[in-house]
Each structure stands twice: as structure tokens, then as C-alpha cells.
Design a protein around this motif. Structure first.
Motif, mmCIF file in Angstrom:
data_model
loop_
_atom_site.group_PDB
_atom_site.id
_atom_site.type_symbol
_atom_site.label_atom_id
_atom_site.label_comp_id
_atom_site.label_asym_id
_atom_site.label_seq_id
_atom_site.Cartn_x
_atom_site.Cartn_y
_atom_site.Cartn_z
ATOM 1 N N LEU A 198 0.972 -2.574 -10.732
ATOM 2 C CA LEU A 198 -0.070 -1.547 -10.899
ATOM 3 C C LEU A 198 -1.403 -1.992 -10.305
ATOM 4 O O LEU A 198 -2.098 -1.208 -9.643
ATOM 5 C CB LEU A 198 -0.242 -1.199 -12.383
ATOM 6 N N ASP A 199 -1.743 -3.241 -10.524
ATOM 7 C CA ASP A 199 -2.986 -3.781 -9.965
ATOM 8 C C ASP A 199 -2.928 -3.762 -8.438
ATOM 9 O O ASP A 199 -3.890 -3.358 -7.776
ATOM 10 C CB ASP A 199 -3.204 -5.203 -10.480
ATOM 11 N N ASN A 200 -1.799 -4.187 -7.877
ATOM 12 C CA ASN A 200 -1.647 -4.193 -6.420
ATOM 13 C C ASN A 200 -1.727 -2.781 -5.844
ATOM 14 O O ASN A 200 -2.355 -2.569 -4.796
ATOM 15 C CB ASN A 200 -0.315 -4.844 -6.032
ATOM 16 N N ILE A 201 -1.103 -1.817 -6.521
ATOM 17 C CA ILE A 201 -1.164 -0.421 -6.067
ATOM 18 C C ILE A 201 -2.612 0.061 -6.087
ATOM 19 O O ILE A 201 -3.099 0.659 -5.115
ATOM 20 C CB ILE A 201 -0.267 0.487 -6.935
ATOM 21 N N ALA A 202 -3.314 -0.205 -7.175
ATOM 22 C CA ALA A 202 -4.713 0.238 -7.307
ATOM 23 C C ALA A 202 -5.596 -0.373 -6.224
ATOM 24 O O ALA A 202 -6.404 0.333 -5.603
ATOM 25 C CB ALA A 202 -5.235 -0.125 -8.698
ATOM 26 N N ILE A 203 -5.434 -1.666 -5.977
ATOM 27 C CA ILE A 203 -6.258 -2.338 -4.965
ATOM 28 C C ILE A 203 -5.967 -1.767 -3.585
ATOM 29 O O ILE A 203 -6.896 -1.532 -2.789
ATOM 30 C CB ILE A 203 -6.019 -3.860 -5.009
ATOM 31 N N ALA A 204 -4.701 -1.533 -3.292
ATOM 32 C CA ALA A 204 -4.331 -0.973 -1.972
ATOM 33 C C ALA A 204 -4.929 0.428 -1.801
ATOM 34 O O ALA A 204 -5.474 0.755 -0.737
ATOM 35 C CB ALA A 204 -2.827 -0.950 -1.810
ATOM 36 N N TYR A 205 -4.839 1.276 -2.853
ATOM 37 C CA TYR A 205 -5.437 2.605 -2.770
ATOM 38 C C TYR A 205 -6.951 2.509 -2.594
ATOM 39 O O TYR A 205 -7.551 3.247 -1.809
ATOM 40 C CB TYR A 205 -5.126 3.429 -4.025
ATOM 41 N N ASN B 190 6.157 -0.532 -1.187
ATOM 42 C CA ASN B 190 6.902 -1.672 -1.736
ATOM 43 C C ASN B 190 6.497 -1.967 -3.171
ATOM 44 O O ASN B 190 7.349 -2.290 -4.000
ATOM 45 C CB ASN B 190 6.742 -2.902 -0.844
ATOM 46 N N TYR B 191 5.208 -1.871 -3.492
ATOM 47 C CA TYR B 191 4.779 -2.056 -4.881
ATOM 48 C C TYR B 191 5.435 -1.008 -5.772
ATOM 49 O O TYR B 191 5.844 -1.312 -6.900
ATOM 50 C CB TYR B 191 3.261 -1.947 -5.022
ATOM 51 N N LYS B 192 5.549 0.212 -5.254
ATOM 52 C CA LYS B 192 6.161 1.286 -6.040
ATOM 53 C C LYS B 192 7.672 1.104 -6.198
ATOM 54 O O LYS B 192 8.268 1.642 -7.127
ATOM 55 C CB LYS B 192 5.845 2.656 -5.426
ATOM 56 N N LYS B 193 8.300 0.352 -5.303
ATOM 57 C CA LYS B 193 9.711 0.003 -5.483
ATOM 58 C C LYS B 193 9.851 -1.067 -6.563
ATOM 59 O O LYS B 193 10.843 -1.089 -7.294
ATOM 60 C CB LYS B 193 10.312 -0.501 -4.169
ATOM 61 N N ALA B 194 8.884 -1.961 -6.647
ATOM 62 C CA ALA B 194 8.932 -3.035 -7.646
ATOM 63 C C ALA B 194 8.656 -2.502 -9.051
ATOM 64 O O ALA B 194 9.277 -2.953 -10.021
ATOM 65 C CB ALA B 194 7.920 -4.123 -7.300
ATOM 66 N N LEU B 195 7.739 -1.546 -9.172
ATOM 67 C CA LEU B 195 7.273 -1.091 -10.476
ATOM 68 C C LEU B 195 8.385 -0.613 -11.420
ATOM 69 O O LEU B 195 8.452 -1.086 -12.555
ATOM 70 C CB LEU B 195 6.184 -0.024 -10.316
ATOM 71 N N GLU C 274 12.828 -7.364 -7.613
ATOM 72 C CA GLU C 274 11.481 -6.981 -8.043
ATOM 73 C C GLU C 274 10.426 -7.890 -7.409
ATOM 74 O O GLU C 274 9.428 -7.410 -6.853
ATOM 75 C CB GLU C 274 11.400 -7.067 -9.570
ATOM 76 N N ASN C 275 10.644 -9.198 -7.485
ATOM 77 C CA ASN C 275 9.682 -10.151 -6.914
ATOM 78 C C ASN C 275 9.528 -9.978 -5.416
ATOM 79 O O ASN C 275 8.415 -10.034 -4.885
ATOM 80 C CB ASN C 275 10.109 -11.594 -7.228
ATOM 81 N N ILE C 276 10.640 -9.772 -4.740
ATOM 82 C CA ILE C 276 10.593 -9.646 -3.280
ATOM 83 C C ILE C 276 9.841 -8.384 -2.863
ATOM 84 O O ILE C 276 9.015 -8.425 -1.943
ATOM 85 C CB ILE C 276 12.018 -9.681 -2.682
ATOM 86 N N TYR C 277 10.090 -7.255 -3.538
ATOM 87 C CA TYR C 277 9.349 -6.038 -3.188
ATOM 88 C C TYR C 277 7.841 -6.245 -3.362
ATOM 89 O O TYR C 277 7.046 -5.812 -2.526
ATOM 90 C CB TYR C 277 9.810 -4.845 -4.026
ATOM 91 N N ASN C 278 7.444 -6.901 -4.438
ATOM 92 C CA ASN C 278 6.021 -7.180 -4.634
ATOM 93 C C ASN C 278 5.498 -8.073 -3.519
ATOM 94 O O ASN C 278 4.408 -7.852 -2.984
ATOM 95 C CB ASN C 278 5.777 -7.816 -6.006
ATOM 96 N N ASN C 279 6.280 -9.097 -3.141
ATOM 97 C CA ASN C 279 5.843 -10.021 -2.085
ATOM 98 C C ASN C 279 5.765 -9.339 -0.726
ATOM 99 O O ASN C 279 4.859 -9.624 0.065
ATOM 100 C CB ASN C 279 6.774 -11.230 -2.024
ATOM 101 N N ILE C 280 6.706 -8.444 -0.447
ATOM 102 C CA ILE C 280 6.637 -7.683 0.814
ATOM 103 C C ILE C 280 5.380 -6.817 0.811
ATOM 104 O O ILE C 280 4.676 -6.724 1.818
ATOM 105 C CB ILE C 280 7.906 -6.820 1.010
ATOM 106 N N GLY C 281 5.106 -6.201 -0.331
ATOM 107 C CA GLY C 281 3.891 -5.394 -0.445
ATOM 108 C C GLY C 281 2.646 -6.203 -0.154
ATOM 109 O O GLY C 281 1.733 -5.738 0.552
ATOM 110 N N VAL C 282 2.577 -7.409 -0.672
ATOM 111 C CA VAL C 282 1.415 -8.273 -0.440
ATOM 112 C C VAL C 282 1.252 -8.562 1.060
ATOM 113 O O VAL C 282 0.144 -8.501 1.597
ATOM 114 C CB VAL C 282 1.533 -9.585 -1.248
ATOM 115 N N ALA C 283 2.358 -8.854 1.732
ATOM 116 C CA ALA C 283 2.281 -9.144 3.170
ATOM 117 C C ALA C 283 1.770 -7.927 3.946
ATOM 118 O O ALA C 283 0.892 -8.056 4.812
ATOM 119 C CB ALA C 283 3.641 -9.583 3.693
ATOM 120 N N TYR C 284 2.301 -6.743 3.613
ATOM 121 C CA TYR C 284 1.820 -5.541 4.295
ATOM 122 C C TYR C 284 0.357 -5.255 3.958
ATOM 123 O O TYR C 284 -0.406 -4.781 4.807
ATOM 124 C CB TYR C 284 2.696 -4.330 3.965
#
Length: 183
Positions: free
Chosen positions: A172-179, A151-156, A129-139
Motif C-alpha cells: 500500500l505504501d509503495n502504491i501510494a508513493i508511486a501514485y 506489480n504492487y497491485k499483484k502483490a497486495l 508476493e515478494n517478487i512482485y513487490n521487488n519488480i514494482g520497486v525496480a520499475y
């Protein structure tokens, strides 16, 4: 302070250092120093590795990313000697976020995927879970919003399964900000 200087005490000092790292870096570094001293005194190499990892996590929290990388790389080399997959994955994950802090997103992603592979092999859902969120942040920082969101959606769902309220909110916050940034 009353307990015997043994491997159990070192493991507890490591846990304390990691727990204090986000909120009290001075205390975290104090626990890491004590862990290192005892590990060297009893010549327990894995404890020395844990101590370096604790230093790495504490330095990451105070944004000394180069010190975090140096300590985590030393820990990683020790854990590799023992094929300690859990701690190898943890060290790789901390190396990844340190690279993220330095703006080296390709190295961040590379180390995250190496950690992800080990966490998957270990079936460590919290680690995954943590790694998927971290990969999402990098992308996200690479402005590749589609990969970040994926990646955020894989973590959720993993956050939901683990009832990790902070993780759910973060995903959810990361997904919203990316959108939002994607338009």
C-alpha cells in the motif's frame, strides 16, 4: 552448540543467518561461517550452497551488493546442479535485489522474473508476493510508475491472503508513493 554436526544443524544455522541478517549482520555472518565450516567438513554440497546464500543475504543487508552477488551466484550454481528450484528461486531473488541496490534495474527485473517463474511453478505464494513487490520497486526506480503500480497491485491480494501485515503495509505504501510521484 550441543547438537550433532549434520545436515539438520546446517539447515538451522542457515535459517538463523537469514533471520539475523536484517538486524545483526555480524551474528548472521557468524552463523553462515559455522554453516560453511560444517558443510565443508561433512562434504554436503547443498549445505555449502545454503551457506553461500546466507552470506549473500547478510552482505545484501549491509549493502555490500557485490559480495552479495558473488555469494549468491556461487550458491545458484550449486543449486542448479541439484535442480533445487526453491533455492534457485531464492538465490535469483537475492541476486535481483542486489542488482537493484547497484542501480542495474534491467538485471534486477530479469532475475526477478526468473525467480517468479520458479516460485509460480512451486506455488510458493510468499515467494511470488515478494517478487512482485521487488519488480514494482525496480520499475519505480525506472520511473515507469504504471508498471510499478501494476506489480504492487499483484502483490497486495497475496499479502492479504497470507495475512502478511508487513507486506500489506509495504504494498500500500509503495502504491501510494508511486501514485504521488506520478502526480
Amino acid at each position: 552448540s550441543q547438537s550433532k554436526d549434520d545436515t539438520s544443524k546446517i539447515k538451522n544455522l542457515y535459517r538463523l543467518a537469514v533471520a539475523f541478517a536484517p538486524s545483526d549482520s555480524a551474528k548472521a555472518l557468524q552463523y553462515a561461517n559455522t554453516s560453511m565450516r560444517i558443510s565443508q567438513q561433512i562434504k554436503w554440497e547443498k549445505g555449502i550452497g545454503l551457506s553461500y546464500l546466507a552470506f549473500g543475504k547478510a552482505y545484501y543487508q549491509i549493502t555490500d551488493y557485490n559480495a552479495a552477488l558473488s555469494n549468491c551466484n556461487t550458491a545458484l550454481s550449486i543449486f542448479k546442479k541439484f535442480n533445487d528450484k526453491k533455492n534457485i528461486a531464492t538465490a535469483l531473488g537475492t541476486i535481483a535485489v542486489a542488482f537493484n541496490g547497484l542501480g542495474n534495474y534491467s538485471k534486477c527485473i530479469e532475475n526477478n522474473y526468473a525467480a517468479l517463474s520458479l516460485f509460480e511453478e512451486l506455488n510458493d505464494e510468499k515467494g511470488i508476493e515478494n517478487i512482485y513487490n521487488n519488480i514494482g520497486v525496480a520499475y519505480y526506480y525506472l520511473l515507469d510508475y504504471d508498471k510499478a503500480i501494476a506489480n504492487y497491485k499483484k502483490a497486495l491480494p497475496m499479502c492479504i491472503k497470507l495475512d502478511d501485515k508487513y507486506g500489506i503495509a509495504s504494498a500500500l505504501d509503495n502504491i501510494a508513493i508511486a501514485y504521488m510521484d506520478e502526480g
